[in-house]
Design a protein around this motif. Structure first.
Motif: not given
Length: 292
Positions: A67-83
């Motif tokens: 899953d080449i985007l796994a790390k990015n998607n994990h960070s995206a979920q963190r950003n989404r929670g912040y927003f």
């Protein structure tokens, strides 16, 4: 190097700067590495690994899947929670270079400054020129210089938010690096994605770069004041876009002539603070054929 598109990763020459203030994080830029190479020469690397072979001595093809985007998607979920926790509307503005998205953003910040609390993240490979233009509007802005990178990723945005610290109920505008290819693959945790094209680019952009238009919620067609002078068929462009995304909305604008800007502002003011779409289109699993 980025394992998805081949550009530099966030650890390779990215700088994040709070424009107009002293607080900043600096790393060796892409040009810095270039001059370092000219001055000191290339780094030495270890010898390549032995070539895998079969018992008969023939070369083997090794298939790898991850899953080449796994790390990015994990960070995206963190950003989404912040927003979501701060009730922030976060928009990812994407386009090819020269679409006029910075001019459109400047006009938007100026016209809606009494109605919305804006904060801006600017993405470019080098310089703070666009961020300087945004800072002149009075909006807080952080510049991300990606070095050799061709897109923002969720971790860059996370680090920029640490510098920006937007207020609750704010609108965070993320102006991505000018590119219609790689940014389509990277979820930043945004509430919605806005793709901007101009009538000077050609009406076939949506069908030539379908992933970007498939992953967007709104398409702003900019520079419509130039329609009498260019070959651009509005309906043809919309038809191409609807082929890849039947739910895509369109607003025709001119940031310089202010045509259609009220429709764009009404769209902004009506946006909920929840994500409108799942993660962007793109293969999360990719198979590599490594031939030795």
């Amino acid at each position: 190097m980025c394992t998805t598109c081949g550009c530099s990763s966030h650890e390779d020459g990215v700088s994040i700067t709070r424009v107009g203030e002293q607080a900043q994080h600096q790393h060796l830029s892409g040009w810095g590495r270039f001059w370092h190479f000219l001055w000191y020469g290339p780094h030495q690397h270890s010898a390549p690994a032995a070539v895998p072979t079969t018992s008969s001595g023939e070369k083997k093809t090794i298939h790898l899947e991850q899953d080449i985007l796994a790390k990015n998607n994990h960070s995206a979920q963190r950003n989404r929670g912040y927003f979501e926790a701060k009730n922030i509307l976060a928009l990812n503005l994407v386009s090819s270079p020269g679409s006029g998205k910075t001019a459109l953003l400047e006009r938007t910040l100026h016209d809606l400054r009494e109605k919305m609390n804006f904060a801006v993240i600017e993405g470019d490979q080098q310089t703070t020129q666009d961020a300087d233009r945004i800072a002149a509007t009075g909006a807080p802005v952080v510049q991300i210089n990606t070095g050799q990178g061709c897109h923002l990723d969720a971790d860059m945005v996370y680090r920029a938010l640490h510098e920006l610290r937007p207020a609750e109920d704010a609108v965070v505008m993320i102006e991505n690096v000018g590119n219609l290819v790689c940014p389509a693959m990277f979820d930043l945790g945004e509430t919605a994605r806005v793709v901007i094209i101009s009538v000077t680019e050609g009406d076939d952009k949506p069908i030539k770069y379908p992933d970007m238009f498939h992953s967007a919620q709104l398409c702003l067609i900019n520079k419509i004041d130039l329609l009498p002078y260019v070959k651009f068929d509005l309906e043809r462009a919309k038809d191409f876009a609807r082929r890849v995304n039947p739910n895509l909305e369109f607003i025709e604008v001119s940031a310089t002539a202010r045509t259609g800007m009220e429709s764009w502002y009404q769209w902004l003011l009506a946006r909920p603070r929840v994500k409108l779409n799942p993660a962007p289109v793109g293969q999360e699993k990719t198979t590599y054929a490594v031939i030795h």
